[in-house]
Design an enzyme around this catalytic site. Sequence first.
Site, PDB file in Angstrom:
ATOM      1  N   CYS A 100       0.831  -1.207   0.000  1.00 29.85           N
ATOM      2  CA  CYS A 100       0.000   0.000   0.000  1.00 29.85           C
ATOM      3  C   CYS A 100       0.864   1.255   0.000  1.00 29.85           C
ATOM      4  O   CYS A 100       0.575   2.222  -0.710  1.00 29.85           O
ATOM      5  CB  CYS A 100      -0.924  -0.009   1.212  1.00 29.85           C
ATOM      6  SG  CYS A 100      -1.982   1.468   1.353  1.00 29.85           S
ATOM      7  N   CYS A 196      -6.341  -2.688   7.194  1.00 22.89           N
ATOM      8  CA  CYS A 196      -7.352  -1.631   7.172  1.00 22.89           C
ATOM      9  C   CYS A 196      -8.675  -2.089   6.584  1.00 22.89           C
ATOM     10  O   CYS A 196      -9.744  -1.720   7.079  1.00 22.89           O
ATOM     11  CB  CYS A 196      -6.819  -0.417   6.410  1.00 22.89           C
ATOM     12  SG  CYS A 196      -6.470  -0.734   4.660  1.00 22.89           S
TER      13      CYS A 196
END
Length: 360
Positions: A100, A196
């Site tokens: 990410c 997340c």
Amino acid sequence: MKNKKIIVGVSGGVDSSVAALLLLEQGHEVEALFMKNWDETDESGGCIWEADVEDALAVCEKLGIRLNTVDLSEAYWHKVFREFLEEYSRGRTPNPDILCNQEIKFRAFLDHATSLDAAAIATGHYASILRDNGACRLLKGADRNKDQSYFLCRLNQAQLATSLFPLGALKKPEVRTLAQRHGLITHDKKDSTGICFIGERPFRDFLSHYLPVQAGPIRTLDGKDVGEHAGIHFYTLGQRQGLGIGGVRGRPEQPWYVVAKDVENNVLTVAQGHDHPSLYSRGLVAANMNWITEAPTLPHYCAVKTRYRQADQPCTIEPFDADRVRVQFTRPQRAVTPGQYAVFYDGDQCLGGGVIEEVI
């Protein structure tokens, strides 16, 4: 970068809030950007990012800065989540946070910030950048308990050259104190943990929506079946919890640990004892290497982390082939896991890292 526009990636947490505060105090022109990276609702029907964007907006209003938003969920799906699923389907244990940072926070986000005329971006990572004769060296953060250089090991020179880490010299308690002193709503907000896009859901429930689940045998090293696993993708090397193995006739009352995964035959292999020899390895092969500055001359003696929060472990990096290196540990290491990252350090400097492909 005085009098240049800096766009801070805000998450609705205390770290990014204080990063924005510090840049303002340093005299920068500051704007914030909230990235929506995942488009899904939780069990209650609410978007898992809604509360975070509300907190980010409250912080920006308090600081008097503009809040921009951008939807990067499509890029996240294609660049991060698909690889996450692919790795699990192969029986490996990926680290999506590193990918990410490489593909979203310091590429898609950076591109969007540039379109907003930003001279640089900033984040709330606990790390530092040393600009040295035109090169950017990534250093550990001053707070060794929060240091996040491990997660930044895939960044390159262009990404670091246009990035700022305002929290690099601070420790977490200092960050919270600054937030409270300036009346920021996030000063006592709990740190986010885990992956997340999973949120508060059980990991197994989440992953079963995307990968086929097939129960299979849990087997000892000598071939005795001692239980049944719920799906081999749900387990990682060194795992103790969730095995569901009761008392086994003729075996001592010791905890069981995952020591191997055979995806092709859907067999999970276990052994007893936290320090069972099968959990230890002398080295690894790492692939898809990224060197942040220049590649070291091999062989190279340095330190390695094979997981976040692990203490630096002395090792020697040796040549293997064009895009892979062999790493020999000075001392055998426990539960080195394919799919995770081997990240290398010379003292405080993060040299870079690669994906653990094979344990040796």
